[in-house]
Design a protein around this motif. Structure first.
Motif, PDB file in Angstrom:
ATOM      1  N   HIS A 142       0.887  -1.170   0.000  1.00  0.00           N
ATOM      2  CA  HIS A 142       0.000   0.000   0.000  1.00  0.00           C
ATOM      3  C   HIS A 142       0.927   1.222   0.000  1.00  0.00           C
ATOM      4  CE1 HIS A 142      -3.321   2.554   0.422  1.00  0.00           C
ATOM      5  NE2 HIS A 142      -3.943   2.022   1.460  1.00  0.00           N
ATOM      6  N   PRO A 143       1.568   1.512  -1.142  1.00  0.00           N
ATOM      7  CA  PRO A 143       2.645   2.508  -1.160  1.00  0.00           C
ATOM      8  C   PRO A 143       2.236   3.915  -0.741  1.00  0.00           C
ATOM      9  CG  PRO A 143       2.056   1.808  -3.394  1.00  0.00           C
ATOM     10  CD  PRO A 143       1.380   0.876  -2.458  1.00  0.00           C
ATOM     11  N   SER A 144       1.055   4.376  -1.142  1.00  0.00           N
ATOM     12  CA  SER A 144       0.678   5.740  -0.772  1.00  0.00           C
ATOM     13  C   SER A 144       0.453   5.860   0.734  1.00  0.00           C
ATOM     14  CB  SER A 144      -0.563   6.202  -1.545  1.00  0.00           C
ATOM     15  OG  SER A 144      -1.693   5.409  -1.233  1.00  0.00           O
ATOM     16  N   GLN A 145      -0.028   4.794   1.380  1.00  0.00           N
ATOM     17  CA  GLN A 145      -0.178   4.819   2.840  1.00  0.00           C
ATOM     18  C   GLN A 145       1.187   4.862   3.510  1.00  0.00           C
ATOM     19  OE1 GLN A 145      -3.212   4.780   4.715  1.00  0.00           O
ATOM     20  NE2 GLN A 145      -1.821   5.260   6.417  1.00  0.00           N
ATOM     21  N   GLY A 146       2.135   4.076   3.013  1.00  0.00           N
ATOM     22  CA  GLY A 146       3.480   4.119   3.565  1.00  0.00           C
ATOM     23  C   GLY A 146       4.107   5.493   3.443  1.00  0.00           C
ATOM     24  N   LEU A 147       3.844   6.168   2.343  1.00  0.00           N
ATOM     25  CA  LEU A 147       4.406   7.503   2.122  1.00  0.00           C
ATOM     26  C   LEU A 147       3.739   8.561   2.992  1.00  0.00           C
ATOM     27  CD1 LEU A 147       4.795   7.228  -1.733  1.00  0.00           C
ATOM     28  CD2 LEU A 147       6.676   7.567  -0.106  1.00  0.00           C
ATOM     29  N   LEU A 148       2.438   8.465   3.180  1.00  0.00           N
ATOM     30  CA  LEU A 148       1.779   9.465   4.033  1.00  0.00           C
ATOM     31  C   LEU A 148       2.154   9.241   5.498  1.00  0.00           C
ATOM     32  CD1 LEU A 148      -1.032   8.567   5.791  1.00  0.00           C
ATOM     33  CD2 LEU A 148      -1.841   8.154   3.466  1.00  0.00           C
ATOM     34  N   ASP A 149       2.373   7.990   5.897  1.00  0.00           N
ATOM     35  CA  ASP A 149       2.869   7.731   7.242  1.00  0.00           C
ATOM     36  C   ASP A 149       4.264   8.321   7.412  1.00  0.00           C
ATOM     37  OD1 ASP A 149       0.543   6.349   7.805  1.00  0.00           O
ATOM     38  OD2 ASP A 149       1.423   4.377   7.438  1.00  0.00           O
ATOM     39  N   LEU A 150       5.084   8.188   6.372  1.00  0.00           N
ATOM     40  CA  LEU A 150       6.442   8.727   6.413  1.00  0.00           C
ATOM     41  C   LEU A 150       6.408  10.251   6.544  1.00  0.00           C
ATOM     42  CD1 LEU A 150       9.336   7.526   6.167  1.00  0.00           C
ATOM     43  CD2 LEU A 150       9.272   8.187   3.757  1.00  0.00           C
ATOM     44  N   GLY A 176       1.054  -5.243  16.189  1.00  0.00           N
ATOM     45  CA  GLY A 176      -0.181  -5.852  15.734  1.00  0.00           C
ATOM     46  C   GLY A 176       0.010  -6.883  14.644  1.00  0.00           C
ATOM     47  N   ASP A 177      -0.953  -6.935  13.729  1.00  0.00           N
ATOM     48  CA  ASP A 177      -1.005  -7.974  12.704  1.00  0.00           C
ATOM     49  C   ASP A 177      -0.125  -7.605  11.515  1.00  0.00           C
ATOM     50  OD1 ASP A 177      -1.601 -10.041  11.043  1.00  0.00           O
ATOM     51  OD2 ASP A 177      -3.747  -9.639  10.897  1.00  0.00           O
ATOM     52  N   VAL A 178       1.164  -7.812  11.664  1.00  0.00           N
ATOM     53  CA  VAL A 178       2.110  -7.512  10.588  1.00  0.00           C
ATOM     54  C   VAL A 178       1.953  -8.499   9.439  1.00  0.00           C
ATOM     55  CG1 VAL A 178       4.572  -7.359  10.010  1.00  0.00           C
ATOM     56  CG2 VAL A 178       3.741  -6.449  12.189  1.00  0.00           C
ATOM     57  N   LEU A 179       1.691  -9.756   9.748  1.00  0.00           N
ATOM     58  CA  LEU A 179       1.628 -10.806   8.732  1.00  0.00           C
ATOM     59  C   LEU A 179       0.622 -10.485   7.637  1.00  0.00           C
ATOM     60  CD1 LEU A 179       2.439 -13.632   7.726  1.00  0.00           C
ATOM     61  CD2 LEU A 179       0.654 -14.570   9.228  1.00  0.00           C
ATOM     62  N   HIS A 180      -0.528  -9.947   8.005  1.00  0.00           N
ATOM     63  CA  HIS A 180      -1.598  -9.699   7.037  1.00  0.00           C
ATOM     64  C   HIS A 180      -1.715  -8.230   6.647  1.00  0.00           C
ATOM     65  CE1 HIS A 180      -2.729 -13.395   9.276  1.00  0.00           C
ATOM     66  NE2 HIS A 180      -3.032 -13.819   8.072  1.00  0.00           N
ATOM     67  N   SER A 181      -0.665  -7.452   6.917  1.00  0.00           N
ATOM     68  CA  SER A 181      -0.748  -6.000   6.704  1.00  0.00           C
ATOM     69  C   SER A 181       0.120  -5.540   5.540  1.00  0.00           C
ATOM     70  CB  SER A 181      -0.322  -5.262   7.981  1.00  0.00           C
ATOM     71  OG  SER A 181      -0.291  -3.872   7.763  1.00  0.00           O
ATOM     72  N   ARG A 182      -0.519  -5.080   4.474  1.00  0.00           N
ATOM     73  CA  ARG A 182       0.218  -4.453   3.375  1.00  0.00           C
ATOM     74  C   ARG A 182       0.762  -3.091   3.812  1.00  0.00           C
ATOM     75  NH1 ARG A 182      -5.305  -4.535  -0.045  1.00  0.00           N
ATOM     76  NH2 ARG A 182      -6.474  -2.911   1.027  1.00  0.00           N
ATOM     77  N   VAL A 183       0.084  -2.458   4.779  1.00  0.00           N
ATOM     78  CA  VAL A 183       0.577  -1.185   5.315  1.00  0.00           C
ATOM     79  C   VAL A 183       1.914  -1.401   6.021  1.00  0.00           C
ATOM     80  CG1 VAL A 183       0.143   0.655   6.980  1.00  0.00           C
ATOM     81  CG2 VAL A 183      -1.722  -0.176   5.534  1.00  0.00           C
ATOM     82  N   ALA A 184       2.014  -2.455   6.828  1.00  0.00           N
ATOM     83  CA  ALA A 184       3.270  -2.733   7.527  1.00  0.00           C
ATOM     84  C   ALA A 184       4.401  -2.981   6.542  1.00  0.00           C
ATOM     85  CB  ALA A 184       3.098  -3.946   8.448  1.00  0.00           C
ATOM     86  N   ARG A 185       4.132  -3.725   5.484  1.00  0.00           N
ATOM     87  CA  ARG A 185       5.180  -4.017   4.496  1.00  0.00           C
ATOM     88  C   ARG A 185       5.672  -2.734   3.818  1.00  0.00           C
ATOM     89  NH1 ARG A 185       2.172  -8.588   5.006  1.00  0.00           N
ATOM     90  NH2 ARG A 185       3.204 -10.598   4.624  1.00  0.00           N
TER      91      ARG A 185
END
Length: 358
Positions: A142-150, A176-185
């Motif tokens: 979820h690249p745009s989420q990773g960027l807005l978190d950054l 939390g649930d890293v295994l099933h999280s595209r946001v975490a990745r």
């Protein structure tokens, strides 16, 4: 934006530190420009952005469409329930229909991993120049989420210069649930690229030990890591071990199906062990308030207490939502304007608000 190298955006594993700096710098600029009401930026006038969300979304879809309109782009919205998918049309034929209508950027969200990447392959095979921007695919990215978190973290740590250097040497806890999280990745690629160390915390069923090596090798199909030296990844099993020294904490949403899969005994027991509260946040130490993030939607009383979520001294959740629009404006500009702006400095006239509606 001179030399922007990406025609598509599928994940953040392909981003160099310079790429992160470009997106954060442009997003910060968009954030400070007055674009309310009828004042729009003419940067993407005449361009067509199509949002194809095959999976429900509130924040991502709305902010992409708002971002496109603030840049004066035309916007098409795709809704599966009212489309020809119900008549047997394939996903690819649906996409090609919108391409034939002139789509310049396709923002694609799908519950299956790899769908945006497969669309890129088909478009390249057919010689089609439309850009694909991954709005979230399965468990992958979820690249745009990773960027807005950054951007949210960079602005918190260094409001005057919210670039990658603001994250250097920081310790960021993901709980939390890293295994099933595209946001975490996506956050793992982004945070480590900027020099932050990441500690992952949760039970082994949700945070497998293999995540310690997540960024040690490029994903399949990628020749090398564009980042010479990344931050480290650590895995902890308790908040008492993970939180001391943390500069920020991000909690991840839990889903009820995880209990049906016997990955959790109950949401109540999870909160007792891993739920974030004011008392637990004090484990981080230090005198400054520690920021708390969550990609949303939040399960109050599960991932974190309602009191902590509503506490403006700690919670950056609303700030994440606010930053979603300028970050997605930056991504759309870099992809849709690349044909006319590559090799040139940012066009001042295209980034000055217009007083008329498109």
């Amino acid at each position: 934006m001179s030399g922007w190298p990406h025609h598509h955006l599928i994940d953040l594993a392909r981003f160099s530190r310079e790429d992160f700096a470009t997106v954060l710098g442009l997003a910060q600029r968009f954030r400070t420009l007055p674009v309310s009401g009828g004042r729009k930026l003419p940067a993407l006038q005449g361009r067509l952005v199509t949002t194809l969300f095959f999976e429900p979304s509130t924040r991502t879809r709305s902010s992409f469409e708002l971002a496109a309109r603030r840049l004066s782009a035309d916007v098409q919205s795709f809704t599966p329930s009212s489309s020809s998918l119900s008549k047997g049309e394939t996903l690819l034929d649906t996409v090609l229909t919108y391409v034939a209508m002139g789509a310049d950027v396709l923002v694609v969200r799908h519950r299956c991993t790899g769908v945006p990447a497969r669309l890129v392959h088909h478009l390249r095979t057919l010689g089609i120049r439309a850009s694909v921007l991954n709005g979230g695919d399965g468990l992958h990215s979820h690249p745009s989420q990773g960027l807005l978190d950054l951007l949210t973290l960079a602005r918190h740590f260094n409001p005057g210069d919210p670039g990658p250097r603001a994250l250097e040497g920081r310790r960021i806890a993901l709980v939390g649930d890293v295994l099933h999280s595209r946001v975490a990745r996506s956050n793992l690629w982004a945070l480590t690229a900027c020099g932050a160390d990441v500690v992952l915390c949760g039970p082994p069923t949700l945070v497998p030990d293999l995540f310690r090596r997540f960024v040690e090798a490029p994903p399949p199909g990628q020749q090398e890591d564009p980042v010479a030296r990344r931050g480290r990844i650590e895995v902890c099993r308790t908040l008492e071990e993970a939180l001391p020294g943390a500069d920020a904490v991000m909690t991840l949403r839990l889903q009820k199906e995880r209990m049906r899969q016997h990955l959790l005994s109950s949401l109540e027991s999870y909160h007792r062990c891993f739920g974030l509260t004011h008392a637990r946040l004090r484990l981080c130490g230090g005198s400054a308030p520690v920021p708390v993030l969550h990609p949303g939607p939040v399960n109050r009383g599960v991932e974190m207490s309602g009191a902590l979520l509503s506490d403006p001294e700690h919670s950056l959740v609303d700030e994440q939502v606010l930053n979603g629009v300028p970050v997605r404006m930056a991504l759309l500009y870099l992809l849709a304007a690349s044909e006319v702006a590559q090799g040139a400095a940012l066009d001042q006239s295209s980034l000055n608000p217009s007083s008329s509606r498109p």
